[in-house]
Design a protein around this motif. Structure first.
Motif, mmCIF file in Angstrom:
data_model
loop_
_atom_site.group_PDB
_atom_site.id
_atom_site.type_symbol
_atom_site.label_atom_id
_atom_site.label_comp_id
_atom_site.label_asym_id
_atom_site.label_seq_id
_atom_site.Cartn_x
_atom_site.Cartn_y
_atom_site.Cartn_z
ATOM 1 N N ASP A 1 0.874 -1.173 0.000
ATOM 2 C CA ASP A 1 0.000 0.000 0.000
ATOM 3 C C ASP A 1 0.909 1.220 0.000
ATOM 4 O O ASP A 1 1.494 1.563 1.025
ATOM 5 C CB ASP A 1 -0.904 -0.023 1.224
ATOM 6 N N GLU B 1 3.174 0.447 3.193
ATOM 7 C CA GLU B 1 2.834 -0.604 4.147
ATOM 8 C C GLU B 1 2.909 -1.949 3.432
ATOM 9 O O GLU B 1 2.558 -2.061 2.258
ATOM 10 C CB GLU B 1 1.436 -0.379 4.708
ATOM 11 N N ALA C 1 2.129 -6.238 3.613
ATOM 12 C CA ALA C 1 1.385 -7.335 4.235
ATOM 13 C C ALA C 1 1.413 -8.532 3.287
ATOM 14 O O ALA C 1 1.700 -8.390 2.099
ATOM 15 C CB ALA C 1 -0.046 -6.921 4.520
ATOM 16 N N TYR C 2 1.113 -9.721 3.838
ATOM 17 C CA TYR C 2 1.015 -10.908 2.991
ATOM 18 C C TYR C 2 -0.069 -11.835 3.524
ATOM 19 O O TYR C 2 -0.492 -11.734 4.677
ATOM 20 C CB TYR C 2 2.347 -11.651 2.880
ATOM 21 N N SER D 1 -4.417 -12.452 7.061
ATOM 22 C CA SER D 1 -3.300 -11.666 6.547
ATOM 23 C C SER D 1 -2.347 -11.296 7.682
ATOM 24 O O SER D 1 -2.743 -11.183 8.834
ATOM 25 C CB SER D 1 -3.805 -10.404 5.856
ATOM 26 N N THR D 2 -1.089 -11.109 7.331
ATOM 27 C CA THR D 2 -0.058 -10.718 8.286
ATOM 28 C C THR D 2 0.509 -9.374 7.858
ATOM 29 O O THR D 2 1.023 -9.239 6.748
ATOM 30 C CB THR D 2 1.074 -11.766 8.327
ATOM 31 N N HIS D 3 0.371 -8.380 8.730
ATOM 32 C CA HIS D 3 0.880 -7.034 8.453
ATOM 33 C C HIS D 3 2.329 -6.977 8.916
ATOM 34 O O HIS D 3 2.630 -7.220 10.073
ATOM 35 C CB HIS D 3 0.030 -6.001 9.203
ATOM 36 N N LEU D 4 3.245 -6.684 7.992
ATOM 37 C CA LEU D 4 4.663 -6.680 8.323
ATOM 38 C C LEU D 4 5.158 -5.319 8.793
ATOM 39 O O LEU D 4 6.210 -5.237 9.402
ATOM 40 C CB LEU D 4 5.488 -7.146 7.121
ATOM 41 N N GLY D 5 4.439 -4.262 8.471
ATOM 42 C CA GLY D 5 4.838 -2.959 8.965
ATOM 43 C C GLY D 5 4.818 -1.871 7.917
ATOM 44 O O GLY D 5 4.363 -2.059 6.794
ATOM 45 N N LYS D 6 5.355 -0.745 8.321
ATOM 46 C CA LYS D 6 5.374 0.451 7.498
ATOM 47 C C LYS D 6 6.824 0.841 7.247
ATOM 48 O O LYS D 6 7.642 0.836 8.158
ATOM 49 C CB LYS D 6 4.656 1.574 8.254
#
Length: 43
Positions: free
Chosen positions: A12, A19, A21-22, A31-36
């Motif tokens: 994103d 940002e 995610a996968y 979903s797994t948010h990995l960060g910004k």
């Protein structure tokens, strides 16, 4: 029999950050948010 795993990666993008995610291609997967990540050269 070979089983193939599919992984969807989402980016994103904004002017100041991106940002990441996968999610795996499995029923009921979350979903797994990995960060910004900042969008400047130092990052």
């Amino acid at each position: 029999m070979i089983k193939h795993n599919i992984l969807f990666i989402g980016l994103d993008t904004h002017k100041t950050f991106t940002e990441v995610a996968y999610i795996e291609d499995q029923r009921g997967a979350k979903s797994t948010h990995l960060g910004k990540i900042l969008s400047n050269k130092a990052a």
